[in-house]
Design an enzyme around this catalytic site. Structure first.
Site, PDB file in Angstrom:
ATOM      1  N   SER A 131      -4.869   2.112   7.251  1.00 34.21           N
ATOM      2  CA  SER A 131      -5.968   1.174   6.995  1.00 34.21           C
ATOM      3  C   SER A 131      -5.884   0.070   8.038  1.00 34.21           C
ATOM      4  CB  SER A 131      -5.807   0.568   5.595  1.00 34.21           C
ATOM      5  OG  SER A 131      -6.640  -0.553   5.412  1.00 34.21           O
ATOM      6  N   TYR A 144      -0.618  -4.646  -0.812  1.00 35.56           N
ATOM      7  CA  TYR A 144      -1.228  -3.526  -0.106  1.00 35.56           C
ATOM      8  C   TYR A 144      -0.968  -3.585   1.392  1.00 35.56           C
ATOM      9  CZ  TYR A 144      -4.836  -0.217   1.407  1.00 35.56           C
ATOM     10  OH  TYR A 144      -5.509   0.831   1.993  1.00 35.56           O
TER      11      TYR A 144
END
Length: 244
Positions: A131, A144
């Site tokens: 990501s 995250y």
């Protein structure tokens, strides 16, 4: 000649399901792994693939999944996700633990288990979906982003450790993609999840899948190390242009 075999984790929905579809369309025999076996079977049936139950947070599950495989040419580490938007001083350790288990240790378990088969293929390829959170940080996202930074570091280390071996490594770093990602992050809160994409034309799972398929169908001497992809309207994890 037997078809090349691609393994896709987290393939019951979203980017994983779209990647399985794209790779089947590119001529691969696809093995799909995920926890939700009923949904997984529907995706597998639609692409002529093989569905096997898989929980990347469980070594026992990874071992059973790997034992059921034969030839493996491509591994797509897609399983993972985010839970919550907790500040560091309010961190939920169980949420953090799951994010590291799913994103980091899940990628480690799968890659370690399938590397022998990937090397034996003579032209293996590991694709890891991380990501832009692997290269950025934002308030509330430490659990995250820390997990994605670690997952990215793991993947990039393999590129050096296996230099000279018949295996390639590609990291795909998507920005905003409209899937079940936000719904999972916000514990099924549909309104909150939909607000993430309001006023913007986000990437789709198929957009990411198309990039994965492109990377793994390049000639054997071509390694696409990192591919960062975002919607045109997104500049960073925290900055996007939204239509009113």
């Amino acid at each position: 000649m037997d078809k090349r075999v691609a393994v896709v984790t987290g393939a019951s929905a979203g980017i994983g399901a779209a990647t399985a579809t794209a790779l089947a369309g590119a001529g691969f025999e696809v093995v799909l792994g995920a926890r939700r076996l009923d949904r997984l079977r529907r995706v597998a049936d639609s692409v002529g693939g093989r569905a096997l139950e898989l929980d990347v947070t469980s070594q026992e599950s990874v071992d059973a999944f790997s034992a059921a495989l034969g030839r493996v040419d491509v591994l797509v580490n897609n399983a993972g996700g985010a839970l919550g938007l907790d500040r560091v001083d309010e961190a939920d350790l169980d949420r953090w633990r799951w994010m590291f288990e799913a994103n980091v240790l899940g990628t480690l378990r799968m890659t370690k288990a399938l590397l022998p088969a990937l090397l034996e293929s003579g032209d293996g390829h590991v694709v890891t979906i991380t990501s832009i959170a692997a290269v950025e940080v934002y308030d509330g996202g430490a659990g995250y982003t820390a997990a994605k930074h670690a997952q990215s570091a793991l993947h990039r280390t393999l590129r050096g450790e296996l230099l000279g071996e018949p295996v390639r490594f590609t990291e795909v770093l998507p920005g905003m993609v409209e899937t079940e990602f936000s719904l999972t992050r916000f514990d099924g809160d549909t309104a909150r999840a939909e607000a993430v994409y309001q006023g913007i034309d986000p990437l789709t799972a198929a957009d990411v899948a198309e990039v994965v398929a492109f990377a793994v169908t390049r000639p054997a001497h071509v390694n696409l190390d990192q591919i960062v992809m975002k919607p045109r309207a997104q500049a960073s994890a925290t900055r996007a242009h939204r239509e009113k």
